[in-house]
Design a protein around this motif. Structure first.
Motif, PDB file in Angstrom:
ATOM      1  N   TRP A 187      15.029   0.212   5.057  1.00 60.37           N
ATOM      2  CA  TRP A 187      15.086   0.975   6.309  1.00 60.37           C
ATOM      3  C   TRP A 187      13.899   1.944   6.395  1.00 60.37           C
ATOM      4  CZ3 TRP A 187      17.735   0.982  10.749  1.00 60.37           C
ATOM      5  CH2 TRP A 187      17.740   2.139  11.521  1.00 60.37           C
ATOM      6  N   ILE A 188      13.670   2.708   5.323  1.00 58.35           N
ATOM      7  CA  ILE A 188      12.576   3.700   5.336  1.00 58.35           C
ATOM      8  C   ILE A 188      11.235   2.986   5.494  1.00 58.35           C
ATOM      9  CG2 ILE A 188      11.332   5.429   3.953  1.00 58.35           C
ATOM     10  CD1 ILE A 188      13.987   6.079   2.561  1.00 58.35           C
ATOM     11  N   LEU A 189      11.037   1.907   4.742  1.00 61.38           N
ATOM     12  CA  LEU A 189       9.730   1.235   4.743  1.00 61.38           C
ATOM     13  C   LEU A 189       9.497   0.493   6.054  1.00 61.38           C
ATOM     14  CD1 LEU A 189       9.754   0.040   1.040  1.00 61.38           C
ATOM     15  CD2 LEU A 189       8.079   1.591   2.068  1.00 61.38           C
ATOM     16  N   TRP A 190      10.562  -0.045   6.629  1.00 58.49           N
ATOM     17  CA  TRP A 190      10.414  -0.726   7.925  1.00 58.49           C
ATOM     18  C   TRP A 190       9.881   0.284   8.955  1.00 58.49           C
ATOM     19  CZ3 TRP A 190      10.630  -5.706   9.454  1.00 58.49           C
ATOM     20  CH2 TRP A 190      10.660  -5.953  10.825  1.00 58.49           C
ATOM     21  N   GLY A 191      10.462   1.467   8.957  1.00 66.06           N
ATOM     22  CA  GLY A 191       9.996   2.516   9.875  1.00 66.06           C
ATOM     23  C   GLY A 191       8.558   2.898   9.574  1.00 66.06           C
ATOM     24  N   ALA A 192       8.215   2.914   8.274  1.00 64.78           N
ATOM     25  CA  ALA A 192       6.864   3.348   7.878  1.00 64.78           C
ATOM     26  C   ALA A 192       5.796   2.343   8.302  1.00 64.78           C
ATOM     27  CB  ALA A 192       6.808   3.540   6.360  1.00 64.78           C
ATOM     28  N   VAL A 193       6.143   1.065   8.458  1.00 62.48           N
ATOM     29  CA  VAL A 193       5.137   0.064   8.846  1.00 62.48           C
ATOM     30  C   VAL A 193       4.543   0.451  10.200  1.00 62.48           C
ATOM     31  CG1 VAL A 193       4.721  -2.360   9.460  1.00 62.48           C
ATOM     32  CG2 VAL A 193       6.259  -1.821   7.597  1.00 62.48           C
ATOM     33  N   GLY A 194       5.402   0.938  11.097  1.00 61.94           N
ATOM     34  CA  GLY A 194       4.941   1.265  12.446  1.00 61.94           C
ATOM     35  C   GLY A 194       4.306   2.631  12.562  1.00 61.94           C
ATOM     36  N   SER A 220      -2.460  -9.766  14.204  1.00 60.08           N
ATOM     37  CA  SER A 220      -3.750  -9.075  14.245  1.00 60.08           C
ATOM     38  C   SER A 220      -4.170  -8.845  12.789  1.00 60.08           C
ATOM     39  CB  SER A 220      -3.604  -7.731  14.960  1.00 60.08           C
ATOM     40  OG  SER A 220      -2.868  -6.882  14.122  1.00 60.08           O
ATOM     41  N   HIS A 221      -5.232  -8.080  12.583  1.00 63.78           N
ATOM     42  CA  HIS A 221      -5.664  -7.876  11.198  1.00 63.78           C
ATOM     43  C   HIS A 221      -5.031  -6.619  10.591  1.00 63.78           C
ATOM     44  CE1 HIS A 221      -8.133 -11.303  11.168  1.00 63.78           C
ATOM     45  NE2 HIS A 221      -8.917 -10.880  12.146  1.00 63.78           N
ATOM     46  N   ASP A 222      -3.820  -6.278  11.057  1.00 61.01           N
ATOM     47  CA  ASP A 222      -3.172  -5.064  10.581  1.00 61.01           C
ATOM     48  C   ASP A 222      -2.492  -5.324   9.232  1.00 61.01           C
ATOM     49  OD1 ASP A 222      -1.768  -2.797  10.182  1.00 61.01           O
ATOM     50  OD2 ASP A 222      -0.435  -3.028  11.909  1.00 61.01           O
ATOM     51  N   GLN A 223      -3.021  -4.665   8.176  1.00 61.72           N
ATOM     52  CA  GLN A 223      -2.484  -4.916   6.833  1.00 61.72           C
ATOM     53  C   GLN A 223      -1.068  -4.401   6.670  1.00 61.72           C
ATOM     54  OE1 GLN A 223      -5.294  -3.131   4.285  1.00 61.72           O
ATOM     55  NE2 GLN A 223      -6.908  -4.579   4.837  1.00 61.72           N
ATOM     56  N   VAL A 261      -5.424  -3.839  -1.458  1.00 61.05           N
ATOM     57  CA  VAL A 261      -6.230  -3.363  -2.591  1.00 61.05           C
ATOM     58  C   VAL A 261      -7.614  -4.025  -2.628  1.00 61.05           C
ATOM     59  CG1 VAL A 261      -6.372  -3.453  -5.131  1.00 61.05           C
ATOM     60  CG2 VAL A 261      -4.305  -2.639  -4.043  1.00 61.05           C
ATOM     61  N   TRP A 262      -7.653  -5.369  -2.431  1.00 61.93           N
ATOM     62  CA  TRP A 262      -8.940  -6.065  -2.574  1.00 61.93           C
ATOM     63  C   TRP A 262      -9.586  -6.445  -1.240  1.00 61.93           C
ATOM     64  CZ3 TRP A 262      -5.363  -8.383  -6.416  1.00 61.93           C
ATOM     65  CH2 TRP A 262      -5.603  -7.897  -7.699  1.00 61.93           C
ATOM     66  N   GLY A 263      -8.846  -6.211  -0.160  1.00 64.88           N
ATOM     67  CA  GLY A 263      -9.404  -6.561   1.153  1.00 64.88           C
ATOM     68  C   GLY A 263      -8.974  -7.954   1.585  1.00 64.88           C
ATOM     69  N   ARG A 264      -9.212  -8.239   2.864  1.00 67.23           N
ATOM     70  CA  ARG A 264      -8.703  -9.493   3.445  1.00 67.23           C
ATOM     71  C   ARG A 264      -9.341 -10.723   2.823  1.00 67.23           C
ATOM     72  NH1 ARG A 264      -9.250  -6.652   8.398  1.00 67.23           N
ATOM     73  NH2 ARG A 264     -11.000  -7.970   8.988  1.00 67.23           N
ATOM     74  N   ALA A 265     -10.575 -10.572   2.272  1.00 67.73           N
ATOM     75  CA  ALA A 265     -11.260 -11.726   1.692  1.00 67.73           C
ATOM     76  C   ALA A 265     -10.501 -12.285   0.492  1.00 67.73           C
ATOM     77  CB  ALA A 265     -12.667 -11.331   1.273  1.00 67.73           C
ATOM     78  N   ALA A 266      -9.683 -11.434  -0.150  1.00 68.53           N
ATOM     79  CA  ALA A 266      -8.959 -11.891  -1.353  1.00 68.53           C
ATOM     80  C   ALA A 266      -7.758 -12.754  -1.004  1.00 68.53           C
ATOM     81  CB  ALA A 266      -8.488 -10.680  -2.157  1.00 68.53           C
TER      82      ALA A 266
END
Ligand code: HEM
Length: 422
Positions: free
Chosen positions: A264-271, A294-297, A356-361
């Protein structure tokens, strides 16, 4: 990507080999294609390589990377050695599990279980990481991220005590299946539910809410009290005394309730944190979908969290259902395990690696997400909750072919990370 790229690629290689082994098991069931191997040993080879070669070393590197970002100290060479040794140890144990499972073979005068010995050597390497972590973390302010990792590593050590206990039974002259199955499940369940789940939740907090909360939370008590009792649920019902059955059910409910709070806490934190500090995502489901593609990590955490939530629902229902016992529902247990280990843990590791390593990883990660969802869906028709009218001879062959899909997606990710520009 930094010079620790090879560790990530090595672990991805183990994910592919272990995934292929799981798919091979499914082809064995669906088409009788086994190459003369014992399918029980194939299952052991699959699950141990996933545990020892994929999830554990990946967690070690990601935790160490996040910790060095926190402390400002450079990424330690010792961690590279430990993680490298974990990968080598996991790959060395793999053919032994495939050939012998837990069986003992004659070695001179003595009889030894070679795969179990190799897995034991792996555990010694993990202690190396625990010591490194304890030293690197000394003097740091206790945050929720560190608290989750402290607990995760405590459960890793506790789980390993179950495995050592197992090796001590014979020398102590104890030949009781109740003890051996209890210690086996103490190891397996504390390892998956304690070490993996709590460590990945720590990674989720590190990405989504690095300093947004005080460290402790009452729900952590529920998890810590409940977890050590849940091993009994994996044992055959006939071996568990009635009072332990009640305690294990209650423990499982406590764990599920505690984890639900963090979903619950983390779901809220994503937004949070979109278009300004603390601002929440608006626009409902459409916006959630848009941010995912989108490219949203941060949005990459949505699916692992939904799958953890699904695992908790299964856990709550089974904990409350009178007369229902885990070990008697093999296919449902396999679905439950994969919701947790493939759905939450594996996709959570991919989401954290992207951060941590970026989208290329993690090129092609959305294919991996899609194929993992397909595998989980393909496990449902195998369970007793699937309506009889919808069953047919297609169930096992379909599950076998679908099992190959995440392997192909992970292989694509591995090939794509070979690109030196990444
Ligand atoms: C890549 C996708 C995966 C495939 C195709 C796959 C396939 C399988 C199969 C076919 C089984 C045996 C099912 C049975 O006994 O009926 C199995 C069991 C299992 N798998 Fe996976 N799996 C995958 C991912 C994972 C991951 C990521 C983990 C852990 C990190 C994992 C851990 C396990 C465990 C613990 C068992 C049960 C072992 C036992 O009961 O002895 N699997 N898997």
């Amino acid at each position: 990507m930094a010079e620790d790229r090879w560790l990530w690629r090595g672990a991805l290689g183990c994910l592919i080999l272990a995934g292929l082994t799981g798919a091979f098991f499914r082809f064995g069931l669906g088409y009788g294609f086994t190459l003369g191997l014992d399918l029980g040993n194939v299952r052991h080879a699959h699950s141990h390589l996933m545990y020892l070669g994929w999830a554990t070393p990946t967690l070690f590197v990601l935790m160490a990377r996040q910790l060095s970002a926190l402390t400002g100290r450079p990424f330690s060479r010792a961690v590279k050695v430990v993680v490298g040794a974990t990968l080598v140890g996991a790959l060395a144990a793999y053919p032994l599990f495939l050939a012998f499972g837990y069986r003992s073979v004659a070695l001179g005068e003595a009889r030894v279980p070679p795969a179990a010995v190799a897995a034991g050597l792996n555990m010694l390497v993990w202690y190396g990481f625990v010591v490194w972590y304890a030293r690197a973390r000394r003097g740091q302010r206790l945050t929720r991220v560190l608290l989750f990792w402290d607990l995760a590593l405590a459960f890793l050590v506790l789980a390993s005590l179950g495995a050592w206990g197992l090796t001590m039974l014979k020398p102590l002259g104890i030949d009781d299946p109740a003890w051996s199955t209890a210690l086996t499940h103490l190891f397996l369940d504390l390892f998956s539910e304690g070490w993996f789940v709590l460590a990945v939740l720590g990674l989720a907090y590190a990405v989504l809410k690095p300093d947004g909360h005080k460290a402790g939370h009452w729900s952590l008590w529920l998890i810590c009290i409940g977890l050590p009792t849940t091993f009994a649920l994996g044992m055959p019902a006939s071996l568990v005394p009635p009072v332990l059955k009640v305690i294990a059910r209650l423990g499982s409910l406590l764990v599920a309730a505690g984890l639900l709070v963090h979903v619950w806490i983390l779901w809220g934190a994503v937004g949070e944190g979109k278009g300004g500090e603390g601002e929440r995502e608006r626009g409902g489901f459409g916006q959630v979908l848009r941010s995912f593609f989108s490219h949203d990590q941060r949005a990459l955490w949505r699916i692992p969290l939904v799958l953890l939530w699904a695992k908790l629902i299964v856990q709550l229902v089974l904990g409350l259902w009178p007369g229902v016992w885990w070990s008697e529902l093999h296919t449902l247990r396999i679905l439950y395990l994969h919701l947790m280990l493939l759905g939450f843990v594996t996709l959570g590791l991919v989401a954290a690696a992207t951060y941590v390593w970026g989208r290329a990883a993690t090129r092609g990660r959305l294919w991996l997400y899609g194929t993992v969802l397909l595998v989980i869906a393909s496990l449902m028709p195998l369970t007793p909750v699937w309506p009889m009218a919808w069953r047919g001879p297609w169930i096992l062959p379909v599950a076998a072919w679908i099992a190959l899909a995440p392997v192909v997606a992970a292989a694509w990710m591995l090939i794509a990370t070979a690109d030196k520009r990444g």
